[in-house]
Design a protein around this motif. Structure first.
Motif, PDB file in Angstrom:
ATOM      1  N   TYR A  26      30.284  29.551  41.618  1.00 14.73           N
ATOM      2  CA  TYR A  26      30.550  30.479  42.713  1.00 14.73           C
ATOM      3  C   TYR A  26      31.081  31.799  42.165  1.00 14.73           C
ATOM      4  CZ  TYR A  26      30.480  25.986  45.150  1.00 14.73           C
ATOM      5  OH  TYR A  26      30.128  24.739  45.613  1.00 14.73           O
ATOM      6  N   GLN A  27      30.384  32.896  42.479  1.00 12.91           N
ATOM      7  CA  GLN A  27      30.901  34.203  42.067  1.00 12.91           C
ATOM      8  C   GLN A  27      31.465  34.928  43.279  1.00 12.91           C
ATOM      9  OE1 GLN A  27      28.320  37.034  40.029  1.00 12.91           O
ATOM     10  NE2 GLN A  27      30.118  37.844  38.975  1.00 12.91           N
ATOM     11  N   PRO A  28      32.750  35.303  43.218  1.00 11.87           N
ATOM     12  CA  PRO A  28      33.359  36.012  44.343  1.00 11.87           C
ATOM     13  C   PRO A  28      32.703  37.361  44.612  1.00 11.87           C
ATOM     14  CG  PRO A  28      35.054  35.081  42.920  1.00 11.87           C
ATOM     15  CD  PRO A  28      33.746  34.930  42.194  1.00 11.87           C
ATOM     16  N   VAL A  29      32.580  37.667  45.889  1.00  6.99           N
ATOM     17  CA  VAL A  29      32.139  38.984  46.362  1.00  6.99           C
ATOM     18  C   VAL A  29      33.345  39.594  47.058  1.00  6.99           C
ATOM     19  CG1 VAL A  29      30.510  40.228  47.824  1.00  6.99           C
ATOM     20  CG2 VAL A  29      29.783  38.129  46.656  1.00  6.99           C
ATOM     21  N   ILE A  30      33.716  40.805  46.655  1.00  3.68           N
ATOM     22  CA  ILE A  30      34.998  41.384  47.033  1.00  3.68           C
ATOM     23  C   ILE A  30      34.823  42.613  47.926  1.00  3.68           C
ATOM     24  CG2 ILE A  30      37.120  42.449  46.118  1.00  3.68           C
ATOM     25  CD1 ILE A  30      36.808  39.463  45.468  1.00  3.68           C
ATOM     26  N   ASP A  31      35.704  42.756  48.897  1.00  2.85           N
ATOM     27  CA  ASP A  31      35.840  44.020  49.624  1.00  2.85           C
ATOM     28  C   ASP A  31      36.762  44.897  48.787  1.00  2.85           C
ATOM     29  OD1 ASP A  31      36.643  46.139  51.259  1.00  2.85           O
ATOM     30  OD2 ASP A  31      36.436  44.951  53.086  1.00  2.85           O
ATOM     31  N   ALA A  32      36.172  45.845  48.067  1.00  2.00           N
ATOM     32  CA  ALA A  32      36.953  46.662  47.136  1.00  2.00           C
ATOM     33  C   ALA A  32      37.946  47.571  47.856  1.00  2.00           C
ATOM     34  CB  ALA A  32      36.018  47.497  46.264  1.00  2.00           C
ATOM     35  N   GLN A 238      30.441  43.083  43.723  1.00  5.76           N
ATOM     36  CA  GLN A 238      30.417  41.817  42.987  1.00  5.76           C
ATOM     37  C   GLN A 238      30.220  42.130  41.516  1.00  5.76           C
ATOM     38  OE1 GLN A 238      27.277  39.340  44.459  1.00  5.76           O
ATOM     39  NE2 GLN A 238      27.425  37.815  42.842  1.00  5.76           N
ATOM     40  N   GLY A 239      30.930  41.445  40.655  1.00  2.00           N
ATOM     41  CA  GLY A 239      30.741  41.667  39.230  1.00  2.00           C
ATOM     42  C   GLY A 239      31.934  41.222  38.420  1.00  2.00           C
ATOM     43  N   TYR A 240      31.818  41.375  37.094  1.00  2.84           N
ATOM     44  CA  TYR A 240      32.847  40.881  36.188  1.00  2.84           C
ATOM     45  C   TYR A 240      34.169  41.622  36.329  1.00  2.84           C
ATOM     46  CZ  TYR A 240      29.138  38.266  33.826  1.00  2.84           C
ATOM     47  OH  TYR A 240      28.116  37.397  33.534  1.00  2.84           O
ATOM     48  N   LEU A 241      34.164  42.802  36.920  1.00  5.25           N
ATOM     49  CA  LEU A 241      35.434  43.480  37.184  1.00  5.25           C
ATOM     50  C   LEU A 241      36.339  42.601  38.031  1.00  5.25           C
ATOM     51  CD1 LEU A 241      37.289  46.008  37.165  1.00  5.25           C
ATOM     52  CD2 LEU A 241      36.066  46.784  39.214  1.00  5.25           C
ATOM     53  N   PHE A 242      35.756  41.866  38.930  1.00  3.97           N
ATOM     54  CA  PHE A 242      36.516  41.028  39.857  1.00  3.97           C
ATOM     55  C   PHE A 242      36.585  39.573  39.388  1.00  3.97           C
ATOM     56  CE2 PHE A 242      34.230  44.370  42.215  1.00  3.97           C
ATOM     57  CZ  PHE A 242      35.319  45.129  42.604  1.00  3.97           C
ATOM     58  N   SER A 243      35.459  39.031  38.993  1.00  3.40           N
ATOM     59  CA  SER A 243      35.434  37.643  38.521  1.00  3.40           C
ATOM     60  C   SER A 243      34.044  37.288  38.027  1.00  3.40           C
ATOM     61  CB  SER A 243      35.829  36.677  39.650  1.00  3.40           C
ATOM     62  OG  SER A 243      35.737  35.327  39.220  1.00  3.40           O
ATOM     63  N   ASN A 244      33.989  36.395  37.038  1.00  6.23           N
ATOM     64  CA  ASN A 244      32.706  35.810  36.675  1.00  6.23           C
ATOM     65  C   ASN A 244      32.427  34.631  37.604  1.00  6.23           C
ATOM     66  OD1 ASN A 244      34.664  34.098  35.728  1.00  6.23           O
ATOM     67  ND2 ASN A 244      33.794  33.859  33.696  1.00  6.23           N
ATOM     68  N   ALA A 245      31.310  33.938  37.390  1.00  2.79           N
ATOM     69  CA  ALA A 245      30.993  32.770  38.200  1.00  2.79           C
ATOM     70  C   ALA A 245      31.949  31.634  37.849  1.00  2.79           C
ATOM     71  CB  ALA A 245      29.548  32.350  37.966  1.00  2.79           C
ATOM     72  N   LEU A 246      32.392  30.891  38.873  1.00  2.00           N
ATOM     73  CA  LEU A 246      33.444  29.890  38.703  1.00  2.00           C
ATOM     74  C   LEU A 246      32.948  28.499  39.098  1.00  2.00           C
ATOM     75  CD1 LEU A 246      36.270  31.916  40.506  1.00  2.00           C
ATOM     76  CD2 LEU A 246      35.851  31.823  38.026  1.00  2.00           C
ATOM     77  N   SER A 247      33.373  27.493  38.356  1.00  2.00           N
ATOM     78  CA  SER A 247      33.160  26.120  38.779  1.00  2.00           C
ATOM     79  C   SER A 247      34.047  25.828  39.989  1.00  2.00           C
ATOM     80  CB  SER A 247      33.505  25.154  37.645  1.00  2.00           C
ATOM     81  OG  SER A 247      34.906  25.195  37.389  1.00  2.00           O
ATOM     82  N   LYS A 248      33.867  24.679  40.609  1.00  2.00           N
ATOM     83  CA  LYS A 248      34.703  24.342  41.758  1.00  2.00           C
ATOM     84  C   LYS A 248      36.177  24.317  41.370  1.00  2.00           C
ATOM     85  CE  LYS A 248      35.517  20.184  43.132  1.00  2.00           C
ATOM     86  NZ  LYS A 248      35.428  18.805  43.670  1.00  2.00           N
ATOM     87  N   THR A 249      36.498  23.730  40.231  1.00  2.00           N
ATOM     88  CA  THR A 249      37.891  23.671  39.781  1.00  2.00           C
ATOM     89  C   THR A 249      38.436  25.064  39.517  1.00  2.00           C
ATOM     90  OG1 THR A 249      37.543  21.488  38.788  1.00  2.00           O
ATOM     91  CG2 THR A 249      39.444  22.759  38.021  1.00  2.00           C
ATOM     92  N   GLN A 250      37.645  25.916  38.869  1.00  2.00           N
ATOM     93  CA  GLN A 250      38.071  27.289  38.607  1.00  2.00           C
ATOM     94  C   GLN A 250      38.229  28.074  39.897  1.00  2.00           C
ATOM     95  OE1 GLN A 250      34.808  28.245  36.005  1.00  2.00           O
ATOM     96  NE2 GLN A 250      36.057  28.033  34.154  1.00  2.00           N
ATOM     97  N   LEU A 251      37.326  27.838  40.849  1.00  2.00           N
ATOM     98  CA  LEU A 251      37.429  28.517  42.147  1.00  2.00           C
ATOM     99  C   LEU A 251      38.701  28.100  42.867  1.00  2.00           C
ATOM    100  CD1 LEU A 251      36.279  30.301  44.390  1.00  2.00           C
ATOM    101  CD2 LEU A 251      34.960  28.322  45.186  1.00  2.00           C
ATOM    102  N   GLN A 252      39.049  26.829  42.807  1.00  2.71           N
ATOM    103  CA  GLN A 252      40.278  26.364  43.450  1.00  2.71           C
ATOM    104  C   GLN A 252      41.490  27.056  42.857  1.00  2.71           C
ATOM    105  OE1 GLN A 252      40.838  22.121  43.143  1.00  2.71           O
ATOM    106  NE2 GLN A 252      42.210  22.066  44.889  1.00  2.71           N
ATOM    107  N   GLN A 253      41.501  27.219  41.524  1.00  2.37           N
ATOM    108  CA  GLN A 253      42.597  27.920  40.861  1.00  2.37           C
ATOM    109  C   GLN A 253      42.611  29.396  41.253  1.00  2.37           C
ATOM    110  OE1 GLN A 253      41.582  26.995  36.797  1.00  2.37           O
ATOM    111  NE2 GLN A 253      42.563  24.996  36.842  1.00  2.37           N
ATOM    112  N   TYR A 254      41.439  29.987  41.339  1.00  7.82           N
ATOM    113  CA  TYR A 254      41.315  31.401  41.755  1.00  7.82           C
ATOM    114  C   TYR A 254      41.865  31.612  43.155  1.00  7.82           C
ATOM    115  CZ  TYR A 254      38.820  35.687  43.228  1.00  7.82           C
ATOM    116  OH  TYR A 254      38.501  36.929  43.720  1.00  7.82           O
TER     117      TYR A 254
END
Length: 257
Positions: A26-32, A238-254
């Motif tokens: 999952y890669q986050p999409v952000i309202d900058a 969307q992009g590496y400035l905000f986050s790379n793609a995350l596993s479910k565990t990484q997304l939970q931590q995020y």
């Protein structure tokens, strides 16, 4: 190690599905503008460490072997499980997006699979977005138009991915009543090197606004790129400035951070 250029057989791919080796990231999409979470793009990964194929390679292989419907169903089942598990951490109105090739859009069962996935999520909390990839032209047929309309009537948005570099162009906007555009990362990268990319992005943003379409910029890697996009009215990024793609565990931590 498997070479990404090597041919992956239908047996390789089917076994990967059955063994649960194809997993969603999952890669986050952000309202900058507010720095808040706007959405998550679902991406496919092969979990085995000895497989070196990129997501693009994998999608092409599944399409070549005629296993895209099975892969999509498998992936969406996992996403539904993950989202329900993380539901308490996710905001209302979150956009959940996943990629679909023109070949998938043209298949009769695509609407059923998509709406079945939507029915597995908490009602009215999430907005589903189908991003049509640019690997091949989208056929301008009554069946495809009907598919898009059925999705939209179910409150599923349809975007053109990688707009401006693939098969999607101004003619496609005239032919298909889509809800949004994703500006290709090549134009965003160009913001750092000259004014031509800025002019193109500004034109796409103006076009989207005139057609009442959403617009997202992908491949944002620097604060300067993000600021330039915001100044052009493109806050959803969307992009590496905000986050790379995350596993479910990484997304939970995020989400818990």
């Amino acid at each position: 190690m498997k070479n990404p250029e090597s041919s992956l057989s239908s047996v390789d791919l089917y076994c990967a599905l059955m063994m649960g080796e194809i997993v969603p990231y999952y890669q986050p999409v952000i309202d900058a503008g507010t720095q808040s979470l706007h959405g998550l793009e679902v991406l496919m990964r092969w979990a085995l460490a000895d497989v070196d194929s990129t997501p693009v390679d994998l999608i092409a292989a599944f399409e070549e072997q005629g296993l895209m419907p099975e892969m999509t169903q498998h992936l969406l089942r996992q996403v539904a499980e993950d989202i329900n598990e993380l539901d308490a951490l996710l905001p209302d109105g979150l956009h959940l997006s996943f990629n679909a090739s023109p070949a998938q859009i043209e298949k009769p069962g695509f609407v059923f699979d998509t709406l079945s996935f939507l029915a597995a999520l908490p009602l009215e909390k999430y907005r589903l977005v189908v991003e049509v990839t640019e690997s091949q032209p989208l056929a301008n047929t009554p069946e495809v138009a009907g598919t898009i309309l059925k999705l939209q009537l179910a409150d599923v948005a349809v975007y053109f991915d990688d707009f401006g570099t693939g098969c999607a162009n101004l003619n496609c906007i005239e032919q298909f009543n889509v809800d949004g555009l994703k500006i290709d990362r090549l134009f965003v990268e160009g913001l750092s090197s000259g004014v031509r990319s800025a002019s193109i992005i500004s034109l796409i943003a103006s076009l989207a606004q005139s057609q009442k379409m959403d617009v997202i910029a992908e491949g944002v890697e620097t604060a300067c790129q993000s600021q330039a996009l915001c100044e052009m009215g493109i806050q959803i990024q969307q992009g590496y400035l905000f986050s790379n793609a995350l596993s479910k565990t990484q997304l939970q931590q995020y989400l818990a951070a």
